[in-house]
Design an enzyme around this catalytic site. Structure first.
Site, PDB file in Angstrom:
ATOM      1  N   GLY A 144       0.710  -1.310   0.112  1.00 31.73           N
ATOM      2  CA  GLY A 144       0.072   0.149   0.005  1.00 31.73           C
ATOM      3  C   GLY A 144       0.912   1.350   0.056  1.00 31.73           C
ATOM      4  N   GLY A 192       2.877   5.665   4.674  1.00 29.81           N
ATOM      5  CA  GLY A 192       1.958   5.961   5.652  1.00 29.81           C
ATOM      6  C   GLY A 192       0.676   5.449   5.981  1.00 29.81           C
ATOM      7  CB  VAL A 193      -1.597   3.044   4.668  1.00 32.77           C
ATOM      8  CG1 VAL A 193      -2.005   4.269   3.699  1.00 32.77           C
ATOM      9  CG2 VAL A 193      -0.834   2.059   4.053  1.00 32.77           C
ATOM     10  N   GLY A 194       0.340   2.626   7.539  1.00 26.64           N
ATOM     11  CA  GLY A 194       0.388   1.712   8.597  1.00 26.64           C
ATOM     12  C   GLY A 194       0.814   0.253   8.564  1.00 26.64           C
ATOM     13  CE  LYS A 195       3.792   0.151   3.320  1.00 29.29           C
ATOM     14  NZ  LYS A 195       2.993   1.289   3.220  1.00 29.29           N
ATOM     15  CB  SER A 204      -7.983   4.401 -17.017  1.00 27.99           C
ATOM     16  OG  SER A 204      -6.947   5.327 -16.351  1.00 27.99           O
ATOM     17  CE  LYS A 240      -7.784   4.865 -12.233  1.00 23.26           C
ATOM     18  NZ  LYS A 240      -8.186   4.260 -13.415  1.00 23.26           N
TER      19      LYS A 240
HETATM   20  N1  LIG Z   1      -5.201   2.850  11.042  1.00 19.93           N
HETATM   21  C1  LIG Z   1      -4.457   3.416  11.852  1.00 19.93           C
HETATM   22  N2  LIG Z   1      -4.462   3.596  12.994  1.00 19.93           N
HETATM   23  C2  LIG Z   1      -3.606   4.524  13.745  1.00 19.93           C
HETATM   24  N3  LIG Z   1      -2.531   4.794  13.208  1.00 19.93           N
HETATM   25  C3  LIG Z   1      -2.157   4.567  12.184  1.00 19.93           C
HETATM   26  C4  LIG Z   1      -3.032   3.790  11.182  1.00 19.93           C
HETATM   27  N4  LIG Z   1      -2.505   3.902  10.062  1.00 19.93           N
HETATM   28  C5  LIG Z   1      -1.317   4.494  10.119  1.00 19.93           C
HETATM   29  N5  LIG Z   1      -1.035   4.820  11.292  1.00 19.93           N
HETATM   30  C6  LIG Z   1       0.190   5.822  11.769  1.00 19.93           C
HETATM   31  O1  LIG Z   1       0.676   6.276  10.820  1.00 19.93           O
HETATM   32  C7  LIG Z   1       2.024   6.520  10.700  1.00 19.93           C
HETATM   33  C8  LIG Z   1       2.747   5.843   9.543  1.00 19.93           C
HETATM   34  O2  LIG Z   1       2.609   4.510   9.557  1.00 19.93           O
HETATM   35  P1  LIG Z   1       3.731   3.332   8.985  1.00 19.93           P
HETATM   36  O3  LIG Z   1       4.983   4.076   9.390  1.00 19.93           O
HETATM   37  O4  LIG Z   1       3.244   2.183   9.472  1.00 19.93           O
HETATM   38  O5  LIG Z   1       3.688   3.630   7.328  1.00 19.93           O
HETATM   39  P2  LIG Z   1       3.847   2.469   6.293  1.00 19.93           P
HETATM   40  O6  LIG Z   1       2.658   1.946   5.731  1.00 19.93           O
HETATM   41  O7  LIG Z   1       4.928   1.630   6.864  1.00 19.93           O
HETATM   42  O8  LIG Z   1       4.601   3.574   5.338  1.00 19.93           O
HETATM   43  P3  LIG Z   1       5.708   3.279   4.402  1.00 19.93           P
HETATM   44  O9  LIG Z   1       5.538   2.791   3.209  1.00 19.93           O
HETATM   45  O10 LIG Z   1       6.329   4.701   4.307  1.00 19.93           O
HETATM   46  O11 LIG Z   1       6.820   2.674   5.237  1.00 19.93           O
HETATM   47  C9  LIG Z   1       2.265   5.657  12.037  1.00 19.93           C
HETATM   48  O12 LIG Z   1       2.629   6.384  12.953  1.00 19.93           O
HETATM   49  C10 LIG Z   1       1.145   4.739  12.261  1.00 19.93           C
HETATM   50  O13 LIG Z   1       1.053   4.391  13.831  1.00 19.93           O
HETATM   51 MG   LIG Z   2       7.129   1.552   6.596  1.00 23.70          MG
END
Ligand SMILES: Nc1ncnc2c1ncn2[C@@H]1O[C@H](COP(=O)(O)OP(=O)(O)OP(=O)(O)O)[C@@H](O)[C@H]1O
Ligand SMILES: [Mg+2]
Length: 794
Positions: free
Chosen positions: A375, A378-381, A701, A744
């Protein structure tokens, strides 16, 4: 060079040396060619560049006569056109052996020097200098000293040649073979890079013994300079080998300690290592290797270069968690709590993770799939990975393999390699301190795009449950069992992950958050975290919903929440300062207005409002690895002859869909603007442009958006600024389905779009997207592009 005149080459018909041997008499007077910053010596061949008008004339004239001239060095190298007084009095007579005319008008000549002459009175100064010349022969008296000088000069010079790169090795041979001391002196003086005045002095000295004495001084000095240079070089090199130096210093220290009767360090060191080896509970194979190396270490004399190498190796062996492990907490309720405590929503993903844990609980020995979170940033991976570790009660370690091209980074270098270390897998295991951590491999999609063969195959060995119980790092050269490690990979996109790797992983997609979700995440997780991180108390600050919405919509443009967290942090910092300075009274309420005031100028604008004011601009939607984006299609027309220009660095497929869109519009002009007339297209050129941006611009598209932009242009009706569209269009005007709908639609919400036109055949995909992720977005499904025109044009 093309078009330049062919070089004109004049070659000497007579062999210059033959002429001298034949005893050709020296003429009374000779044209004088002044030399700048160079001195020629008798019997040498000198290449010269001739550019001054008078000198060119001189060369022309002597080529028409006996080819003889005198070469004399100017006293002052800055003197542009030295006269008789500006020249030294001693020079060398030469024959022009070869002349080349260069296209710029200047000449290159090759002059064979013959004998040394003294210039007499000048007989002419125009058009070039002419002077009387008289031969200046050497004075030579064979003696033991001359013999000794000759040898000395030969030897020193040969040493210099060895050390100076600009002197060819062949010179050594040549010098060794000359037994005429006079000729030897000339040859050596001619090749050295010493000041011009000193060269001239050597040329003028008629006494051969004196000349060689002077030369041997010069050579001794040169040799010293060269050696000093080498010394400096080796000092520099030793700086680089600081590690080595430190090592030797330690050895010296040891010697001193021994001298002082302090404990035998070597013995103490060996004993300490032995204890650590015992404590580390190495598996059999590693234990054998450790004992073997330790006994080698004991036998080595202190100060042996290998000592440090073996010691480092042993340290690695004992520091690795061969038998340290944590026990898994497989209580699913606890796991659920941890996941909920760390992350908002993500229901589907949490369910999948709980299933994963359940399988582990029922069958602890099954290897379980390797998860890959895919994904936008910054989506929380990463933070999900951390949560899993926390839920299981395991250590968490993270490595990034983005940009790794070299297998050795993953697997280490063999110990024979200088400065060898274990690879990143083993290093991370040491940091984890247990043999069963949760191990996150970040950016697996960005691994060695150029040479994906090697690091990818090492990665494959790491991840493959069939092989990873005997992973072998090149440095350790021992098997380490990775089968109890929980591997989780992360990636932004799937399509750059090497297929064999992808094949072994189970992918879990995280697509990004809507404004509402972001606000929830901020309220529940990010705000409390930032309040604490900035030293505030929850009783001191409060964020209004409007503030969070303003940050999301006006200060960030992202699928994830990283920028949102940063901006919340910035506000907390500013409020913390007010509190610390005593300016804040009571609880600070951050309203939307206050947030804007604290964050300054707005960063993100809903651009389509501005852009789509004029006819000819439509808003498309694109899928991107960072979570989708809006895309503007601009079309303009100008008087012309029916040409189509397409710009914006588009891929082939996208260009073709622009052509198809134009063809459809040409065929349907009457429906769009009956007043236009067929002739309009023949009398206008059309330009379609897709402005730059970080959006990859290819694929079919954008077909609907292109058709709408062109129709808007010819009909003179702007496109509605709250409508975006996506879909492929066929020549007959049918709208075909496309991918990436979820990303999108999130991008459309971020951009403030209210309605999205999508292909009718994508209706099923839209229905699969959870309702709350669609927010207030309205979808219009179309099967014919003409239906899209009705919705989009105002
Ligand atoms: N659903 C969620 N609930 C709470 N906090 C979230 C959520 N999604 C993301 N965060 C917070 O957003 C911040 C960024 O997330 P993270 O570092 O896991 O991103 P990532 O998906 O690993 O990004 P990258 O691809 O840049 O490594 C973190 O501090 C995380 O706790
Ligand atoms: Mg990450």
């Amino acid at each position: 060079m093309e078009g330049a005149p062919v070089l004109e080459v004049v070659d000497s018909p007579l062999d210059a040396e033959d002429a001298i041997r034949a005893g050709q008499p020296l003429p009374e007077a000779l044209p004088v060619l002044p030399l700048r910053d160079t001195v020629t010596f008798p019997d040498s061949v000198t290449p010269l560049a001739v550019g001054q008008e008078r000198s060119i004339k001189l060369v022309d004239d002597v080529l028409g006569a006996d080819r003889m001239l005198a070469m004399v060095t100017a006293r002052d190298p800055e003197d542009e056109e030295p006269g008789p007084d500006g020249l030294y009095e001693v020079g060398v007579v030469g024959f022009v052996a070869r002349m080349i005319k260069v296209p710029d008008g200047s000449l290159r000549i090759l002059v064979q020097g013959t004998q040394r002459v003294r210039l007499g009175p000048f007989v002419a100064e125009r058009p070039y200098l002419v002077a009387r010349v008289s031969e200046l022969p050497d004075v030579i008296e064979p003696s033991a000293e001359l013999e000794a000088l000759t040898r000395n000069v030969q030897r020193t010079f040969s040493e210099i040649v060895e050390q100076i790169p600009y002197l060819p090795e062949e010179l050594q041979m040549a010098v060794a073979n000359i037994d005429d001391p006079a000729a030897l002196g000339h040859l050596i003086a001619g090749t050295l890079r010493i000041p011009t005045a000193e060269k001239q002095e050597l040329l003028e000295e008629v006494d051969v013994a004196k000349r060689l004495r002077h030369l041997s001084q010069v050579l001794a000095r040169e040799l010293e300079v060269v050696q000093l240079g080498t010394q400096i070089q080796s000092q520099v090199e030793s700086e680089i080998g600081k590690g080595q130096r430190e090592f030797f210093l330690r050895q010296q220290l040891k010697a001193i300690q021994e001298e002082l009767g302090e404990e035998d360090e070597q013995l103490a060191e060996a004993n300490e290592l032995r204890e650590r080896i015992e404590a580390a509970q190495l598996p059999e194979q590693a234990l054998k290797a450790a004992e073997r190396e330790l006994s080698r270490l004991e036998k080595l004399p202190p100060g042996a270069a290998e000592h440090g190498v073996i010691r480092t190796y042993l340290e690695w062996l004992v520091e690795l968690p061969w038998s340290v492990e944590t026990e898994d907490d497989l209580d699913l309720k606890h796991a659920r709590k941890v996941l909920d405590a760390d992350h908002y929503d993500l229901e589907k993903i949490k369910d999948r993770l709980l299933e994963y844990l359940a399988v582990r609980k029922l069958n602890p020995d099954s290897p379980g799939p390797i998860l890959c979170f895919v994904g936008p940033p910054g989506v929380g991976k990463t933070s999900l990975g951390r949560s899993i570790a926390r839920a299981l009660g395991r250590e968490f370690e993270r490595i990034s393999v983005g940009g790794v091209r070299d297998e050795a980074e993953i697997r280490g270098h063999r110990r024979t390699y200088v400065g060898a270390l274990p690879g990143t897998i083993v290093r991370a295991l040491r940091d984890a301190g247990t043999r069963n951590p949760v191990f996150m491999i970040d950016e697996i999609d960005k691994m060695g795009a150029d040479f994906r063969g090697d690091p990818a195959s090492a990665m494959l060995e790491v991840l493959d449950p069939a092989q990873n119980d005997s992973f072998r790092d090149h440095y350790l050269d021992l098997e380490f069992d990775l089968s109890d490690v929980v591997f989780i990979a992360t990636a932004n996109v799937l399509d750059t992950i090497p297929a064999p790797l992808l094949d072994r992983m189970e992918t879990i997609e995280l697509s990004g958050y809507t404004v509402e979700e972001k606000r929830q995440i901020a309220r529940r997780y990010l705000v409390p975290r930032q309040i604490e991180a900035n030293g505030l108390k929850p009783s001191q600050i409060e964020f209004a919903d409007a503030a969070l919405t303003a940050i999301v919509e006006e200060y960030t443009r992202e699928a994830g929440v990283r920028g949102l967290e940063r901006q919340i942090g910035a506000i907390c910092r500013k409020v913390a300062r007010d509190v610390a300075e005593g300016k804040a009274k009571g609880k600070v309420r951050v309203s939307g207005k206050r947030a804007r005031a604290l964050l300054g100028r707005r960063r993100v604008f809903a651009e389509q409002r501005r852009r789509t004011k004029h006819p000819g601009v439509a808003t498309g939607l694109a899928w991107t690895p960072t979570g989708g984006d809006v895309l503007f299609i601009e079309a303009t027309a100008m008087p012309g002859s029916g040409k189509l220009t397409i710009t914006g660095q588009l891929g082939e497929v996208m260009k073709e869909s622009a052509q198809a869109a134009l063809s459809w519009v040409r065929g349907h002009w009457a429906e769009i603007d009956p007043g236009l007339g067929e002739k309009w297209f023949a009398e206008h050129d059309i330009h379609i442009h897709v402005p730059a941006g970080a959006v990859p611009k290819d694929g079919p598209s954008a077909g609907v958006a292109m058709t709408v932009a062109l129709s808007s242009l010819i009909g003179g009706r702007p496109v509605r600024n709250d409508v975006a569209m996506t879909g492929e269009v066929t020549l007959t005007g049918q709208v075909l389905p496309i991918g990436g709908l979820k990303e999108k639609s999130l991008a459309a919400q971020r951009a403030g779009i209210k309605r999205v036109i999508v292909p009718g055949r994508n209706q099923g995909d839209v229905e699969e997207i959870p309702k709350h992720e669609l927010g207030k977005l309205e979808f219009v499904f179309v099967d014919e592009v003409s239906e899209a025109l009705d919705v989009a044009l105002s």
